[in-house]
Design an enzyme around this catalytic site. Structure first.
Site, short mmCIF file in Angstrom:
data_model
loop_
_atom_site.label_atom_id
_atom_site.label_comp_id
_atom_site.label_asym_id
_atom_site.label_seq_id
_atom_site.Cartn_x
_atom_site.Cartn_y
_atom_site.Cartn_z
N GLY A 106 27.51 7.32 59.71
CA GLY A 106 27.84 6.00 60.25
C GLY A 106 27.64 6.04 61.75
O GLY A 106 27.71 7.11 62.37
N GLN A 146 28.24 3.72 70.30
CA GLN A 146 27.93 5.15 70.30
C GLN A 146 26.53 5.44 70.84
O GLN A 146 26.19 6.60 71.07
CB GLN A 146 28.09 5.74 68.90
N CYS A 192 33.20 13.07 64.51
CA CYS A 192 32.59 11.93 65.19
C CYS A 192 31.41 12.41 66.04
O CYS A 192 31.51 13.43 66.71
CB CYS A 192 33.63 11.27 66.09
N LEU A 193 30.33 11.66 65.98
CA LEU A 193 29.16 12.00 66.79
C LEU A 193 29.48 11.95 68.28
O LEU A 193 28.86 12.65 69.08
CB LEU A 193 28.00 11.05 66.47
N GLU A 204 34.19 3.34 61.71
CA GLU A 204 33.21 2.58 62.51
C GLU A 204 33.81 1.28 63.05
O GLU A 204 33.53 0.89 64.19
CB GLU A 204 31.95 2.31 61.69
N HIS A 262 35.79 2.16 66.03
CA HIS A 262 34.91 2.37 67.19
C HIS A 262 34.66 1.07 67.94
O HIS A 262 34.73 1.02 69.17
CB HIS A 262 33.54 2.91 66.74
#
Length: 169
Positions: free
Chosen positions: A47, A52, A95-96, A138, A141
């Site tokens: 996701g 991001q 999380c990226l 997401e 975020h």
């Protein structure tokens, strides 16, 4: 042709505030969504929220298995969580934008998100299992909350240091 963009990391201002609603549905939006998928795949994610990759817009993309291990793939523009199960799963997530560490975060096992697609048509997405976790992660975020923000301060700060990032002052 879609271009993978660099991932923004914890501490970048766009990650810590609510993103702007999308009001224009045009080719630029479609191209952004394509770039978001390319960026998510390049980073080995399931996701990705627009902030991001540094974009202040209420959009996320996903390619994630549900509770039945069925692959769910799509996008949601201007998402709102409209239903959550009372049953929680305290599985781990990462999380990226906080690369590396993972932590247990309680999330509803079933979640429904409403929003619109890239043409502005209303959509409703209901996720189960890991996909429900993805929808919640997401959407958070886009409202300025990262999973580490849901943890006790000492645990959050330790995970940020492990990822090579600076905890907030």
């Amino acid at each position: 042709m879609a271009d993978a963009r660099p991932i923004t990391y914890y501490g970048t201002p766009v990650l810590h505030r609510r993103c702007a609603d999308v009001t224009v549905f045009d080719q630029a939006l479609a191209d952004l969504i394509d770039d978001m998928f390319a960026s998510m795949y390049a980073a080995n994610g399931v996701g990705l929220a627009a902030n991001q990759i540094g974009v202040d817009a209420q959009i996320f993309v996903y390619d994630c298995p549900d509770a039945d291990d069925v692959r769910q793939k799509g996008h949601v523009v201007n998402p709102v969580i409209t239903a959550r199960s009372d049953e929680l799963d305290d599985g781990t997530e990462g999380c990226l934008s906080v690369p590396g560490p993972r932590a247990s975060v309680p999330r509803s096992t079933v979640t429904t998100v409403t929003g619109v697609d890239l043409t502005g048509e209303p959509i409703t997405v209901t996720g189960t299992g890991y996909f429900a976790r993805c929808l919640q992660h997401e959407t958070d975020h886009l409202n300025g909350t990262l999973y580490v923000d849901l943890l006790p301060t000492t645990q959050r700060d330790g995970l940020l240091r492990e990822a090579g990032l600076t905890p907030p002052a």
